[in-house]
Design a protein around this motif. Structure first.
Motif, mmCIF file in Angstrom:
data_model
loop_
_atom_site.group_PDB
_atom_site.id
_atom_site.type_symbol
_atom_site.label_atom_id
_atom_site.label_comp_id
_atom_site.label_asym_id
_atom_site.label_seq_id
_atom_site.Cartn_x
_atom_site.Cartn_y
_atom_site.Cartn_z
ATOM 1 N N TRP A 73 -10.049 44.344 -15.934
ATOM 2 C CA TRP A 73 -9.143 44.759 -17.006
ATOM 3 C C TRP A 73 -8.706 43.587 -17.877
ATOM 4 O O TRP A 73 -8.049 43.783 -18.885
ATOM 5 C CB TRP A 73 -7.916 45.447 -16.415
ATOM 6 N N GLU A 74 -9.060 42.357 -17.494
ATOM 7 C CA GLU A 74 -8.682 41.188 -18.280
ATOM 8 C C GLU A 74 -9.743 40.955 -19.360
ATOM 9 O O GLU A 74 -10.791 40.354 -19.113
ATOM 10 C CB GLU A 74 -8.520 39.974 -17.371
ATOM 11 N N THR A 75 -9.489 41.474 -20.551
ATOM 12 C CA THR A 75 -10.467 41.411 -21.641
ATOM 13 C C THR A 75 -10.234 40.240 -22.586
ATOM 14 O O THR A 75 -11.053 39.995 -23.474
ATOM 15 C CB THR A 75 -10.420 42.713 -22.459
ATOM 16 N N TYR A 113 -5.022 35.907 -32.243
ATOM 17 C CA TYR A 113 -3.686 35.835 -31.641
ATOM 18 C C TYR A 113 -3.732 35.046 -30.335
ATOM 19 O O TYR A 113 -2.921 34.131 -30.119
ATOM 20 C CB TYR A 113 -3.155 37.243 -31.385
ATOM 21 N N TYR A 114 -4.692 35.381 -29.462
ATOM 22 C CA TYR A 114 -4.743 34.735 -28.157
ATOM 23 C C TYR A 114 -5.222 33.288 -28.233
ATOM 24 O O TYR A 114 -4.792 32.446 -27.440
ATOM 25 C CB TYR A 114 -5.619 35.553 -27.201
ATOM 26 N N ARG A 115 -6.085 32.952 -29.190
ATOM 27 C CA ARG A 115 -6.503 31.558 -29.340
ATOM 28 C C ARG A 115 -5.317 30.691 -29.768
ATOM 29 O O ARG A 115 -5.100 29.597 -29.233
ATOM 30 C CB ARG A 115 -7.651 31.455 -30.365
ATOM 31 N N PRO A 129 1.776 42.345 -21.214
ATOM 32 C CA PRO A 129 1.448 41.097 -20.520
ATOM 33 C C PRO A 129 0.278 41.268 -19.550
ATOM 34 O O PRO A 129 -0.048 42.375 -19.115
ATOM 35 C CB PRO A 129 2.748 40.768 -19.769
ATOM 36 N N LEU A 130 -0.343 40.145 -19.231
ATOM 37 C CA LEU A 130 -1.507 40.148 -18.346
ATOM 38 C C LEU A 130 -1.191 40.763 -16.992
ATOM 39 O O LEU A 130 -2.018 41.478 -16.418
ATOM 40 C CB LEU A 130 -2.021 38.713 -18.162
ATOM 41 N N GLY A 131 0.011 40.503 -16.477
ATOM 42 C CA GLY A 131 0.372 41.049 -15.177
ATOM 43 C C GLY A 131 0.327 42.560 -15.141
ATOM 44 O O GLY A 131 0.049 43.164 -14.098
ATOM 45 N N VAL A 132 0.586 43.191 -16.284
ATOM 46 C CA VAL A 132 0.523 44.655 -16.363
ATOM 47 C C VAL A 132 -0.917 45.106 -16.589
ATOM 48 O O VAL A 132 -1.419 46.015 -15.927
ATOM 49 C CB VAL A 132 1.431 45.185 -17.495
ATOM 50 N N ARG A 133 -1.594 44.450 -17.532
ATOM 51 C CA ARG A 133 -2.955 44.861 -17.892
ATOM 52 C C ARG A 133 -3.933 44.685 -16.740
ATOM 53 O O ARG A 133 -4.764 45.563 -16.474
ATOM 54 C CB ARG A 133 -3.444 44.063 -19.107
ATOM 55 N N ALA A 134 -3.866 43.555 -16.065
ATOM 56 C CA ALA A 134 -4.882 43.224 -15.074
ATOM 57 C C ALA A 134 -4.464 43.530 -13.637
ATOM 58 O O ALA A 134 -5.320 43.772 -12.788
ATOM 59 C CB ALA A 134 -5.252 41.744 -15.192
ATOM 60 N N ASP A 153 1.320 45.029 -12.359
ATOM 61 C CA ASP A 153 2.540 44.497 -11.764
ATOM 62 C C ASP A 153 3.739 45.294 -12.256
ATOM 63 O O ASP A 153 4.044 45.314 -13.447
ATOM 64 C CB ASP A 153 2.697 43.024 -12.153
ATOM 65 N N GLU A 154 4.428 45.946 -11.325
ATOM 66 C CA GLU A 154 5.531 46.838 -11.693
ATOM 67 C C GLU A 154 6.716 46.071 -12.257
ATOM 68 O O GLU A 154 7.391 46.535 -13.186
ATOM 69 C CB GLU A 154 5.975 47.665 -10.483
ATOM 70 N N GLY A 155 6.952 44.866 -11.741
ATOM 71 C CA GLY A 155 8.050 44.053 -12.263
ATOM 72 C C GLY A 155 7.802 43.656 -13.707
ATOM 73 O O GLY A 155 8.695 43.742 -14.544
ATOM 74 N N ASP A 156 6.567 43.221 -14.002
ATOM 75 C CA ASP A 156 6.211 42.865 -15.371
ATOM 76 C C ASP A 156 6.287 44.072 -16.288
ATOM 77 O O ASP A 156 6.698 43.966 -17.453
ATOM 78 C CB ASP A 156 4.798 42.274 -15.427
ATOM 79 N N LEU A 157 5.883 45.235 -15.775
ATOM 80 C CA LEU A 157 5.932 46.461 -16.583
ATOM 81 C C LEU A 157 7.372 46.819 -16.941
ATOM 82 O O LEU A 157 7.667 47.161 -18.088
ATOM 83 C CB LEU A 157 5.274 47.620 -15.829
ATOM 84 N N ASN A 158 8.274 46.703 -15.969
ATOM 85 C CA ASN A 158 9.678 47.022 -16.238
ATOM 86 C C ASN A 158 10.277 46.068 -17.262
ATOM 87 O O ASN A 158 11.035 46.487 -18.151
ATOM 88 C CB ASN A 158 10.486 46.978 -14.939
ATOM 89 N N LYS A 159 9.941 44.771 -17.168
ATOM 90 C CA LYS A 159 10.419 43.804 -18.167
ATOM 91 C C LYS A 159 9.882 44.152 -19.548
ATOM 92 O O LYS A 159 10.589 44.088 -20.552
ATOM 93 C CB LYS A 159 9.983 42.389 -17.781
ATOM 94 N N TYR A 160 8.596 44.506 -19.589
ATOM 95 C CA TYR A 160 7.956 44.839 -20.860
ATOM 96 C C TYR A 160 8.602 46.071 -21.489
ATOM 97 O O TYR A 160 8.916 46.085 -22.687
ATOM 98 C CB TYR A 160 6.468 45.081 -20.630
ATOM 99 N N LEU A 161 8.825 47.120 -20.693
ATOM 100 C CA LEU A 161 9.433 48.334 -21.214
ATOM 101 C C LEU A 161 10.873 48.089 -21.665
ATOM 102 O O LEU A 161 11.321 48.666 -22.662
ATOM 103 C CB LEU A 161 9.387 49.441 -20.156
#
Length: 204
Positions: A2-4, A37-39, A116-121, A124-132
């Motif tokens: 999932w890390e594209t 953006y990522y570069r 964030p990568l933690g959610v995409r790849a 990670d539920e903690g990262d998802l909650n921060k993102y939301l």
């Protein structure tokens, strides 16, 4: 799998003979969009300016959305769909875009934070909650605050008499990482509890 991001930033595969082969048409397209953006994000991180860079990108996205609205609507009369960007007041700002329809006022808040990568790849539920929280909860609170300040006349949209506005429409514009499917809609329903209870405010 999932890390594209690597395929966005480096879309060509070097073959043993030294020639380059694109990994996919989509990778070439991403190289000129998300890849940029990522570069730059990698460069900013190396320079210790990651937050400065993401803040600048957020500002660019907000300006872009205002331009899209302005170009799409064109010059309009007061109350006829006139577009206004954010307005400063008391150290704060109104929503990124306001569209004045006389009886109706549309307030648009732009969300430029990326998944964030933690959610995409890693899901990670903690990262998802921060993102939301950053992309939904904080933005809802911001729009709700603007509506209250407009009603209390602490904030003002040029040429808009808030006492004559019958309906206010809160809108969130996102980068595209969030799909308006069942789980997100359920989250939004829960997140809007306690917000948008002012007179005439419509559902998000």
């Amino acid at each position: 799998a999932w890390e594209t991001t690597p395929f966005m930033t480096k879309p060509l595969l070097r073959l043993p003979d030294g020639s380059l082969c694109p990994t996919s048409p989509r990778a070439l397209q991403s190289f000129m969009t998300d890849g940029i953006y990522y570069r730059f994000l990698d460069i900013a991180a190396q320079e210790g300016k990651r937050d400065h860079y993401t803040g600048f990108v957020g500002w660019l996205v907000e300006r872009y959305v205002v331009e899209v609205f302005s170009e799409t609507f064109g010059p309009r009369d007061i109350g006829g769909g006139r577009v206004t960007g954010d307005q400063e007041y008391s150290g704060k700002k109104t929503s990124d875009v306001a569209v004045d329809y006389g009886d109706d006022l549309v307030l648009v808040e732009v969300v430029s934070t990326r998944l964030p990568l933690g959610v995409r790849a890693e899901a990670d539920e903690g990262d998802l909650n921060k993102y939301l929280t950053r992309t939904i909860d904080d933005k809802l609170e911001q729009v709700d605050r603007v509506i209250t300040d407009l009603h209390d006349k602490r904030a003002r949209i040029p040429d808009v008499d808030i006492t004559t506005v019958k309906r206010i429409w809160p809108v969130l514009v996102t980068q595209g990482d969030l799909l308006p499917a069942g789980p997100l809609l359920a989250y939004v329903d829960k997140a809007t509890k306690g917000f948008f209870e002012q007179p005439g405010v419509q559902p998000l």
